[in-house]
Design a protein around this motif. Structure first.
Motif, mmCIF file in Angstrom:
data_model
loop_
_atom_site.group_PDB
_atom_site.id
_atom_site.type_symbol
_atom_site.label_atom_id
_atom_site.label_comp_id
_atom_site.label_asym_id
_atom_site.label_seq_id
_atom_site.Cartn_x
_atom_site.Cartn_y
_atom_site.Cartn_z
ATOM 1 N N MET A 97 63.595 9.475 3.167
ATOM 2 C CA MET A 97 62.142 9.298 3.451
ATOM 3 C C MET A 97 62.078 8.570 4.692
ATOM 4 S SD MET A 97 60.705 8.498 -0.360
ATOM 5 C CE MET A 97 59.216 7.646 0.147
ATOM 6 N N LYS A 98 62.634 7.325 4.898
ATOM 7 C CA LYS A 98 62.557 6.841 6.216
ATOM 8 C C LYS A 98 62.935 7.633 7.422
ATOM 9 C CE LYS A 98 63.330 2.082 4.129
ATOM 10 N NZ LYS A 98 64.345 1.058 4.346
ATOM 11 N N GLU A 99 63.843 8.322 7.143
ATOM 12 C CA GLU A 99 64.406 9.095 8.231
ATOM 13 C C GLU A 99 62.988 10.107 8.527
ATOM 14 O OE1 GLU A 99 67.842 11.024 7.853
ATOM 15 O OE2 GLU A 99 69.209 9.302 7.655
ATOM 16 N N LEU A 100 62.392 10.780 7.644
ATOM 17 C CA LEU A 100 61.379 11.580 7.947
ATOM 18 C C LEU A 100 60.160 10.944 8.565
ATOM 19 C CD1 LEU A 100 61.444 14.074 4.723
ATOM 20 C CD2 LEU A 100 61.879 14.764 7.156
ATOM 21 N N GLU A 101 60.061 9.668 8.022
ATOM 22 C CA GLU A 101 58.895 9.063 8.523
ATOM 23 C C GLU A 101 58.761 8.613 10.133
ATOM 24 O OE1 GLU A 101 58.376 5.649 6.056
ATOM 25 O OE2 GLU A 101 57.665 6.715 4.317
ATOM 26 N N VAL A 102 60.106 8.307 10.422
ATOM 27 C CA VAL A 102 60.532 7.856 11.920
ATOM 28 C C VAL A 102 60.654 8.995 12.763
ATOM 29 C CG1 VAL A 102 62.221 6.986 13.380
ATOM 30 C CG2 VAL A 102 61.799 5.952 11.176
ATOM 31 N N GLU A 169 54.720 -3.189 3.225
ATOM 32 C CA GLU A 169 53.738 -3.346 4.472
ATOM 33 C C GLU A 169 52.991 -1.737 4.688
ATOM 34 O OE1 GLU A 169 56.673 -4.317 7.514
ATOM 35 O OE2 GLU A 169 56.100 -6.124 7.306
ATOM 36 N N THR A 170 51.938 -1.945 5.377
ATOM 37 C CA THR A 170 51.333 -0.608 5.574
ATOM 38 C C THR A 170 52.035 -0.027 6.892
ATOM 39 O OG1 THR A 170 49.732 -1.783 7.085
ATOM 40 C CG2 THR A 170 49.239 -1.298 4.853
ATOM 41 N N GLU A 171 51.755 1.215 7.032
ATOM 42 C CA GLU A 171 52.578 2.081 7.864
ATOM 43 C C GLU A 171 52.175 1.705 9.300
ATOM 44 O OE1 GLU A 171 54.545 4.572 7.806
ATOM 45 O OE2 GLU A 171 54.550 4.165 5.677
ATOM 46 N N GLU A 172 50.594 1.162 9.647
ATOM 47 C CA GLU A 172 50.379 0.418 10.961
ATOM 48 C C GLU A 172 51.191 -0.711 11.159
ATOM 49 O OE1 GLU A 172 46.183 -0.111 10.632
ATOM 50 O OE2 GLU A 172 45.571 2.245 10.815
ATOM 51 N N GLN A 173 51.348 -1.406 10.179
ATOM 52 C CA GLN A 173 51.965 -2.832 10.132
ATOM 53 C C GLN A 173 53.322 -2.451 10.867
ATOM 54 O OE1 GLN A 173 51.303 -4.479 6.349
ATOM 55 N NE2 GLN A 173 49.604 -5.796 7.454
ATOM 56 N N LYS A 174 54.032 -1.502 9.986
ATOM 57 C CA LYS A 174 55.567 -1.250 10.224
ATOM 58 C C LYS A 174 55.527 -0.588 11.623
ATOM 59 C CE LYS A 174 56.970 0.070 5.417
ATOM 60 N NZ LYS A 174 57.413 1.262 4.626
ATOM 61 N N GLU A 175 54.709 0.082 12.111
ATOM 62 C CA GLU A 175 54.806 0.725 13.528
ATOM 63 C C GLU A 175 54.456 -0.725 14.440
ATOM 64 O OE1 GLU A 175 52.635 3.973 16.214
ATOM 65 O OE2 GLU A 175 52.084 3.673 14.028
ATOM 66 N N LYS A 176 53.663 -1.353 14.472
ATOM 67 C CA LYS A 176 53.637 -2.457 15.184
ATOM 68 C C LYS A 176 54.702 -3.344 15.202
ATOM 69 C CE LYS A 176 50.273 -6.023 16.313
ATOM 70 N NZ LYS A 176 48.922 -7.090 15.895
ATOM 71 N N LYS A 177 55.304 -3.863 14.077
ATOM 72 C CA LYS A 177 56.494 -4.495 14.073
ATOM 73 C C LYS A 177 57.832 -3.931 14.745
ATOM 74 C CE LYS A 177 59.268 -6.821 10.530
ATOM 75 N NZ LYS A 177 59.557 -7.093 9.194
#
Length: 406
Positions: A97-102, A169-177
C-alpha cells in the motif's frame, strides 16, 4: 504336675447380686483379647493398599499431567504461529500500500482499494488471534501449580522502551513531512544508499540515527525507480539493497513495538551472524523488490510515452481537430500515393474517378486534418461545404480541361 490358680483380686458382684466365677472372668478376658487381635487384623486388611498401588497411582497421575501440559503447549504454539503469520501478511500488505501511495497513487487506485480491504480483514484476524492468546494466558494463570508451572526461567527476556502509539497522520501531513525531511537530509540519504558493507551501514546509521525512519525508506524506493527508468540497472540494484535494509529495520521495530532507532543494531547483529533463515528471507525480499521496481519503471515509461504521443498528436491536429497521421492511414492506397509524391494533379484525377460520396468524405477529412489546404478561392467553400465544395471545384476544373483538350 498341675498348678492351682488362685484369684489375685475380688471381682465385683454381678448384676443379679452374685459373684462372678474367676475362671469365667479369665475366659471373658481371653475372649476380649482375642476379639481385639482379630479386629486389629481385620483393620489392617481393610486399610492396607494393594501391593501395586504405591507405584501405579503416581505414575498414572504424572502421565495425565504431562499430556495436559503438552496439549496446552501445542495449542499455545499454534496460536503464536497463526498470530505471527497474520502479522507477516499484514506487514506485506501495508508495504504494498505504501509503495502504491508513493509511486503511483492515481493509476493504482483500484489496486490500492483492494489492498486496503485486505489490510482491514487482516487487522480483524490479528485482533482475533490476540484475543485467543489472551484467553490462553488467563487459562495458564488459573492452572494448578506443579513442578512444570513453577519451574521456569527467571531471566529469559529482554526489556525495551516501548514506543507509544501515535495518531495516524493524514496524507497532507505525510507529504509535507516527507518533503521537509528530504530537503534537509537528501544528501545523507543518498550516501547511505551507496553503502554496501554491513559494518559501514551500521556505523553510518549510528552517526546519523535520524535516518532510521519511513521517510528514508520512501525516498530510496522512489530513487530506485528513477534509476531503473534511466536504465542505470546496476546502481538501482545497489540502492535496492539498502532500501530493503531500511525496511527490515522498520519491520523489526514494528514487531517489537519500539522506536526504529532503538533496534537497528539488533538487525545488523542478526544479519551478520549469518542466520540462514533470516538471510534467505532478506534475499527473497530483495529480489521481489527489484522485480516490483522494474515493473513500476516499465509502467512509468509506458505512461510517459503515452503522454508524449498525446502531446505530439495535439500539436498535429488540423483545423477540424483531426490527426493528419490517423487520416492518412485511413485513406485508400491511391490517395496515399498522391500525398506521398505531392502531386496535386494526380490527386485531382484520382478524386474525380472515385465514387462521389466516398471522395467527398475523404476530402473533408483531409481538410479537417490539414493534409489538404485549399487555396483562397476554395477556402470559403471549404469552411461551409468542406469536402463537397472542394470536390465540386476539382470536378469542374477537370471538366474544363477535358473540354479544352479535344
Amino acid at each position: 504336675m498341675r498348678t492351682r490358680l488362685t484369684p489375685t483380686s475380688t471381682r465385683p458382684a454381678s448384676s443379679d447380686g452374685g459373684t462372678r466365677d474367676n475362671r469365667s472372668g479369665r475366659a471373658c478376658g481371653a475372649s476380649r483379647s482375642a476379639a481385639n487381635e482379630a479386629g486389629k487384623g481385620r483393620g489392617r486388611e481393610l486399610t492396607m493398599p494393594p501391593a501395586s498401588l504405591p507405584t501405579w497411582f503416581p505414575s498414572c497421575h504424572l502421565q495425565a499431567r504431562v499430556e495436559r501440559m503438552e496439549q496446552f503447549q501445542k495449542e499455545k504454539e499454534e496460536l503464536d504461529k497463526g498470530c505471527r503469520e497474520c502479522k507477516r501478511k499484514l506487514t506485506e500488505c501495508q508495504k504494498k500500500m505504501k509503495e502504491l501511495e508513493v509511486l503511483d497513487p492515481e493509476s493504482g487506485k483500484g489496486e490500492l482499494e483492494k489492498l486496503q480491504a485486505e489490510a482491514q480483514q487482516l487487522k480483524n484476524e490479528e485482533k482475533s488471534w490476540e484475543n485467543k492468546l489472551e484467553e490462553l494466558k488467563k487459562k495458564e494463570k488459573n492452572m494448578p501449580w506443579n513442578v512444570d508451572t513453577l519451574s521456569k526461567d527467571g531471566f529469559s527476556k529482554s526489556v525495551f522502551n516501548v514506543k507509544p502509539e501515535e495518531k495516524e497522520e493524514t496524507e497532507e501531513q505525510k507529504e509535507k513531512k516527507h518533503k521537509t525531511f528530504v530537503e534537509r537530509y537528501e544528501k545523507q540519504i543518498k550516501h547511505f544508499g551507496m553503502l554496501r558493507r554491513w559494518d559501514d551501514s551500521q556505523k553510518y546509521l549510528s552517526d546519523n540515527p535520524h535516518l532510521v525512519c519511513e521517510e528514508t525508506a520512501n525516498y530510496l524506493v522512489i530513487w530506485c525507480i528513477d534509476l531503473e527508468v534511466e536504465e542505470k540497472h546496476a546502481l538501482m540494484e545497489q540502492v535496492a539493497h539498502q532500501t530493503i535494509v531500511m525496511q527490515f529495520i522498520l519491520e523489526l521495530a514494528k514487531s517489537l513495538k519500539v522506536d526504529p532507532r532503538a533496534c537497528f543494531r539488533q538487525f545488523f547483529t542478526k544479519i551478520k551472524t549469518a542466520d540462514q533463515q533470516y538471510m534467505e528471507g532478506f534475499n527473497d525480499e530483495l529480489e521481489a523488490f527489484k522485480e516490483r521496481v522494474r515493473g513500476r519503471a516499465k509502467v512509468r515509461i509506458e505512461k510517459a510515452m503515452k503522454e508524449y504521443e498525446e502531446e505530439e498528436r495535439q500539436k498535429r491536429l488540423g483545423p477540424g481537430g483531426l490527426d493528419p497521421v490517423e487520416v492518412y492511414e485511413s485513406l485508400p492506397p491511391e490517395l496515399q500515393k498522391c500525398f506521398d509524391v505531392k502531386d496535386v494533379q494526380m490527386l485531382q484525377d484520382t478524386i474525380s474517378k472515385m465514387d462521389p460520396t466516398e471522395a467527398k468524405y475523404h476530402m473533408q477529412r483531409c481538410i479537417d486534418s490539414g493534409l489538404w489546404v485549399p487555396n483562397a478561392k476554395t477556402g470559403e467553400g471549404a469552411e461551409k461545404g468542406g469536402g463537397e465544395a472542394l470536390y465540386e471545384e476539382i470536378k469542374k476544373e477537370n471538366g474544363d480541361e477535358e473540354k479544352g483538350n479535344p
